[in-house]
Design an enzyme around this catalytic site. Structure first.
Site, mmCIF file in Angstrom:
data_model
loop_
_atom_site.group_PDB
_atom_site.id
_atom_site.type_symbol
_atom_site.label_atom_id
_atom_site.label_comp_id
_atom_site.label_asym_id
_atom_site.label_seq_id
_atom_site.Cartn_x
_atom_site.Cartn_y
_atom_site.Cartn_z
ATOM 1 N N HIS A 16 0.868 -1.303 0.055
ATOM 2 C CA HIS A 16 -0.068 0.153 -0.130
ATOM 3 C C HIS A 16 0.918 1.253 0.095
ATOM 4 O O HIS A 16 1.981 1.196 0.461
ATOM 5 C CB HIS A 16 -0.907 0.075 1.092
ATOM 6 C CG HIS A 16 -0.350 0.018 2.461
ATOM 7 N ND1 HIS A 16 0.411 1.108 3.039
ATOM 8 C CD2 HIS A 16 0.053 -0.938 3.540
ATOM 9 C CE1 HIS A 16 0.958 1.117 4.124
ATOM 10 N NE2 HIS A 16 0.808 -0.331 4.555
ATOM 11 N N GLU A 103 -1.688 -7.092 8.145
ATOM 12 C CA GLU A 103 -0.396 -7.037 8.425
ATOM 13 C C GLU A 103 -0.157 -7.744 9.962
ATOM 14 O O GLU A 103 -1.018 -8.110 10.697
ATOM 15 C CB GLU A 103 -0.193 -5.398 8.757
ATOM 16 C CG GLU A 103 1.184 -5.096 9.206
ATOM 17 C CD GLU A 103 2.354 -5.518 8.277
ATOM 18 O OE1 GLU A 103 2.561 -6.625 8.306
ATOM 19 O OE2 GLU A 103 3.213 -4.629 7.749
#
Length: 234
Positions: A16, A103
């Protein structure tokens, strides 16, 4: 790539774009931060160069897209594919949001810098002769390396099931992952069947792209073909 390898399925790893915390090095796991304006531009720049017919990532060649549930990853996918590209993939049932790509859960270390984590652990007497290393030691009140490995192995098994019948271009079988810095590095290690403690030198900057593929001679031995450790720019 030789012609005989041209149809070999690939896995594209997209990190990202920049967030406020990635900019200053703070560990960002479950905290749902938006992209910065720079992060948006990083992804748009990468999209312009690598997404589209006859480009590195051709949506027509994607068998599936897996995305982290965090807003920063979802926004990156939206920017990367654009409205039309996203709709086509979603309508074809080729997009999945999965916690398997979330994550690393940093637990007590969420929002901290590396030196702050090491100082905290030193005060608690947790580290002896060597400094804290997430790949070996994991995170207090968060995930261990084994727990991260387990969820990534589950996803890798799904990707193998998609790609193994199409090793010679029988059907488009590229896979796109949109996720996070630590998690994508961990994915690369597990794809190569290494433990997370293995010192693999692969960095993907915010908005950057990495590429993984099988070796063409032995489909049981996946190989890292290329890692692009920076956001692509004109």
């Amino acid at each position: 790539m030789p012609d005989k390898d041209a149809g070999t399925p690939r896995v594209f790893l997209v990190r990202h774009g920049e967030t406020e915390w990635s900019q200053n090095g703070r560990y960002t796991g479950k905290t749902d931060l938006p992209l910065t304006s720079k992060g948006v531009q990083q992804v748009l720049s990468t999209s312009k160069i690598v997404i589209g017919p006859q480009k590195l990532i051709d949506p027509a060649s994607l068998a599936h897209v897996y995305i982290s549930p965090r807003t920063r990853a979802q926004r990156t996918f939206d920017l990367l594919l654009g409205d039309a590209g996203k709709k086509e993939l979603v309508d074809a049932g080729k997009v999945s949001t999965t916690e398997e790509l979330a994550e690393w859960d940093y637990g007590a270390y969420e929002g901290l810098l590396t030196h702050q984590i090491r100082e905290r652990r030193k005060e608690k007497g947790l580290d002896g002769k060597r400094a804290w290393d997430i790949w070996t030691d994991g995170c207090e009140d968060g995930e261990s390396a084994d727990e991260v490995s387990a969820r990534l192995d589950t996803l890798i098994a799904k990707i193998h099931a998609l790609q193994t019948p199409n090793m010679h271009g029988e059907a488009p079988s590229d896979v796109l992952l949109v996720a996070h810095g630590h998690l994508l590095r961990a994915f690369a290690k597990r794809w190569l069947t290494y433990p997370l403690s293995f010192p693999l030198s692969m960095m993907i900057e915010p908005g950057g792209v990495g590429i993984l593929s099988y070796q063409h001679r032995n489909v049981e031995e996946p190989a890292l073909l290329l890692g692009v450790g920076f956001p692509l720019e004109e």
